[in-house]
Enzyme design. Structure first.
Site, mmCIF file in Angstrom:
data_model
loop_
_atom_site.group_PDB
_atom_site.id
_atom_site.type_symbol
_atom_site.label_atom_id
_atom_site.label_comp_id
_atom_site.label_asym_id
_atom_site.label_seq_id
_atom_site.Cartn_x
_atom_site.Cartn_y
_atom_site.Cartn_z
ATOM 1 N N HIS A 75 -99.925 68.751 36.738
ATOM 2 C CA HIS A 75 -100.703 69.685 35.922
ATOM 3 C C HIS A 75 -101.715 70.431 36.790
ATOM 4 C CE1 HIS A 75 -98.952 67.368 32.707
ATOM 5 N NE2 HIS A 75 -99.415 68.248 31.842
ATOM 6 N N SER A 92 -98.952 77.030 30.131
ATOM 7 C CA SER A 92 -100.336 76.711 30.493
ATOM 8 C C SER A 92 -101.251 77.921 30.336
ATOM 9 C CB SER A 92 -100.420 76.187 31.934
ATOM 10 O OG SER A 92 -99.997 74.847 31.995
ATOM 11 N N VAL A 128 -106.567 66.187 32.596
ATOM 12 C CA VAL A 128 -105.560 66.721 31.686
ATOM 13 C C VAL A 128 -106.059 66.533 30.264
ATOM 14 C CG1 VAL A 128 -103.180 66.509 30.846
ATOM 15 C CG2 VAL A 128 -103.670 66.213 33.285
ATOM 16 N N ALA A 131 -105.283 71.474 25.691
ATOM 17 C CA ALA A 131 -106.173 72.631 25.520
ATOM 18 C C ALA A 131 -106.018 73.269 24.144
ATOM 19 C CB ALA A 131 -105.923 73.661 26.623
#
Length: 183
Positions: A75, A92, A128, A131
Site C-alpha cells: 500500500h 487509491s 493502512v 479511506a
C-alpha cells in the site's frame, strides 16, 4: 477499474480475465486474485470476499515469513510521494480523494508526511486505513493513536483495514443486489 460484472460472468472468467478484473481488489496484490480464482464458482460478492480474506488470513505473520506485512507494504503512504507523483492506482486515487487527502493544507501535508514517516519507521510498513470510511481528521487521529500500538497490533489492524478496502472495491466490481455492508 473494470465495470461491474455479474457473478455468473465472474464464475465463467478465465484465469487472465479474473486477474485483470480483481488484481487490485487488494492493493498491488494480483497474486491473491490469482490464488482464489480456483475457488470458483462464487455464490456472490460476499463469498468472493471471504475467499480473498481466507487467503490473507492464512499468510504467515512471523518475523521469518511476514506475509501479512508484505500485503501492508504493497500500500502507498496516504498523500505521500506516490500520490504526489500521480502514480497511485486508480482505486487509491479515488479513495484518498474521497477522504479529502487530495486537498490538504501545507501544514496538514507536512504533519501527515511526518506521521507517515514515524509510522513506517516504527513498524516497517505504511499506515493502512480504509479511506472511504474516513475523512482526513479521523485519519490524522487514527494515525496518531495507532503509533502507540505494538507491531503485532498494527499488523492485525492493518489487515482488518485491507479487508474493508477490498470489500468496498469488490462492491464496485461485482453486480450485487440486497447485499448489506459487512463493515
Amino acid at each position: 477499474m473494470g465495470h461491474p460484472k455479474s457473478i455468473n460472468d465472474i464464475n465463467a472468467m478465465d484465469y487472465e480475465d479474473f486477474i485483470s478484473h480483481f488484481g487490485n481488489a487488494i492493493e498491488n496484490c494480483s497474486l491473491i486474485a490469482a490464488a482464489v480464482w480456483r475457488f470458483r464458482p462464487f455464490n456472490d460478492v460476499v463469498h468472493l470476499h471471504e475467499a480473498l480474506c481466507s487467503f490473507v488470513d492464512d499468510l504467515p505473520v512471523s518475523v521469518l515469513s511476514p506475509g501479512q506485512e508484505g500485503i501492508l507494504r504493497s500500500h502507498p503512504d496516504l498523500a505521500g510521494r506516490v500520490a504526489a507523483a500521480g502514480a497511485l492506482t486508480a482505486e487509491s486515487t479515488l479513495e484518498q480523494r474521497s477522504a479529502g487527502l487530495s486537498q490538504l493544507t501545507t501544514e496538514e501535508r507536512v504533519e501527515l508526511t511526518d506521521l507517515n514517516e514515524r509510522y513506517r519507521g516504527k513498524f516497517g510498513f505504511p499506515f493502512v486505513v480504509c479511506a472511504r470510511q474516513n475523512k482526513k481528521n479521523s485519519i490524522f487521529e487514527g494515525l496518531r493513536a495507532r503509533l502507540n500500538n505494538s507491531t503485532e497490533e498494527e499488523v492485525a489492524k492493518g489487515v482488518q483495514e485491507v479487508k474493508k478496502i477490498c470489500y468496498l472495491r469488490l462492491l464496485d466490481l461485482v453486480v450485487h443486489e440486497g447485499i448489506e455492508s459487512k463493515y
